[in-house]
Design a protein around this motif. Structure first.
Motif, PDB file in Angstrom:
ATOM      1  N   CYS A 161       0.873  -1.158  -0.071  1.00 36.12           N
ATOM      2  CA  CYS A 161      -0.047   0.037  -0.054  1.00 36.12           C
ATOM      3  C   CYS A 161       0.972   1.259   0.040  1.00 36.12           C
ATOM      4  O   CYS A 161       1.716   1.310   0.987  1.00 36.12           O
TER       5      CYS A 161
ATOM      6  N   CYS B  91      -0.039   4.444   3.101  1.00 31.31           N
ATOM      7  CA  CYS B  91       0.572   4.590   4.432  1.00 31.31           C
ATOM      8  C   CYS B  91       2.032   4.454   4.345  1.00 31.31           C
ATOM      9  O   CYS B  91       2.466   4.377   5.511  1.00 31.31           O
TER      10      CYS B  91
ATOM     11  N   CYS C 111      -5.723   4.388   5.705  1.00 26.46           N
ATOM     12  CA  CYS C 111      -5.601   4.718   4.506  1.00 26.46           C
ATOM     13  C   CYS C 111      -7.237   4.776   3.741  1.00 26.46           C
ATOM     14  O   CYS C 111      -7.836   3.814   3.087  1.00 26.46           O
TER      15      CYS C 111
ATOM     16  N   GLU D 214     -11.257  -0.701   7.299  1.00 29.27           N
ATOM     17  CA  GLU D 214      -9.871  -1.258   6.919  1.00 29.27           C
ATOM     18  C   GLU D 214      -9.721  -1.965   8.298  1.00 29.27           C
ATOM     19  O   GLU D 214      -9.611  -1.435   9.550  1.00 29.27           O
TER      20      GLU D 214
ATOM     21  N   CYS E 128      -3.793  -2.512   8.844  1.00 32.64           N
ATOM     22  CA  CYS E 128      -3.156  -1.310   8.193  1.00 32.64           C
ATOM     23  C   CYS E 128      -1.496  -1.513   8.431  1.00 32.64           C
ATOM     24  O   CYS E 128      -1.103  -1.649   9.386  1.00 32.64           O
TER      25      CYS E 128
ATOM     26  N   CYS F 142      -2.269  -4.093   4.244  1.00 32.12           N
ATOM     27  CA  CYS F 142      -3.618  -3.010   4.365  1.00 32.12           C
ATOM     28  C   CYS F 142      -4.845  -4.073   4.017  1.00 32.12           C
ATOM     29  O   CYS F 142      -4.811  -4.544   3.075  1.00 32.12           O
TER      30      CYS F 142
HETATM   31 ZN   LIG Z   1      -2.288   1.372   3.730  1.00 32.76          ZN
END
Ligand SMILES: [Zn+2]
Length: 205
Positions: A149, A152, A162, A185, A188, A196
């Protein structure tokens, strides 16, 4: 804990900046571009191709700048940008998403959700082969998972952050099913999780 820096390609950055401008206006976009040292994109969006545009760390800095700009309201604004970003994908990147000419009407809801989440995974992987993302069907609810991801990257937080992704996944599920669903979510990378993970919850009444 630190992840290697990678690249984000032009078409993805273009999509992000168009969506940021849609939600924040031109002045807002310019402010966050300046704050994240990406001024070179002011009045000069990257082209619609798969060449490298910026580093993952720069992308994360842009999102952090949006967060700083809005403070407590940033979660909702990032979700809106995420929604706009999926809508852009439908308009401009239908082939990349694999949705051109596709009709989902006859499929059960779960199949439709799976189809569009796989579309997101494949589009991201086409844009960057280093992307590690998949659709998780092992739990009760289907989920979209990414180990790489960009949102982040380099960030640390006690809560998942996110939110833009939550918006995009939610809009994708809405596109595929015609119904707004809750997106959670559950994991993460910024919290120290391995990835994530965005779970598709119940349909909203
Ligand atoms: Zn993320």
């Amino acid at each position: 804990m630190s992840r290697p820096d990678s690249v984000i390609v032009n078409t993805i950055v273009r999509q992000a900046l168009v969506s940021v401008e849609e939600v924040m206006g031109a002045n807002g976009l310019h402010a966050v571009l300046r704050a994240s040292k990406l001024d070179r994109f002011i009045g000069a969006l990257p082209p619609n191709d798969l060449n490298p545009a910026i580093k993952t760390s720069e992308y994360a800095a842009l999102l952090q700048a949006i967060e700083n700009f809005y403070g407590r309201a940033s979660k909702g604004m990032l979700r809106r940008i995420g929604k706009a970003s999926f809508q852009y994908g439908v308009r401009e990147q239908a082939a990349l998403l694999g949705i051109a000419g596709v009709a989902l009407k006859l499929l059960p809801e779960k199949q439709r959700i799976k189809f569009i989440l796989n579309g997101l995974v494949n589009a991201l992987k086409k844009s960057n082969p280093e992307v590690n993302a998949w659709v998780d069907e092992t739990g009760e609810n289907i989920a979209y998972v990414e180990k790489t991801c960009a949102m982040c990257w380099g960030r640390q937080s006690e809560q998942p952050i996110c939110h833009l992704y939550v918006g995009s996944v939610g809009e994708a599920v809405l596109w595929a099913t015609g119904v707004e669903h809750e997106i959670i979510e559950t994991h993460c990378l910024a919290k120290g999780d391995e990835y994530c993970r965005f779970e598709v919850g119940a349909a909203k009444a």
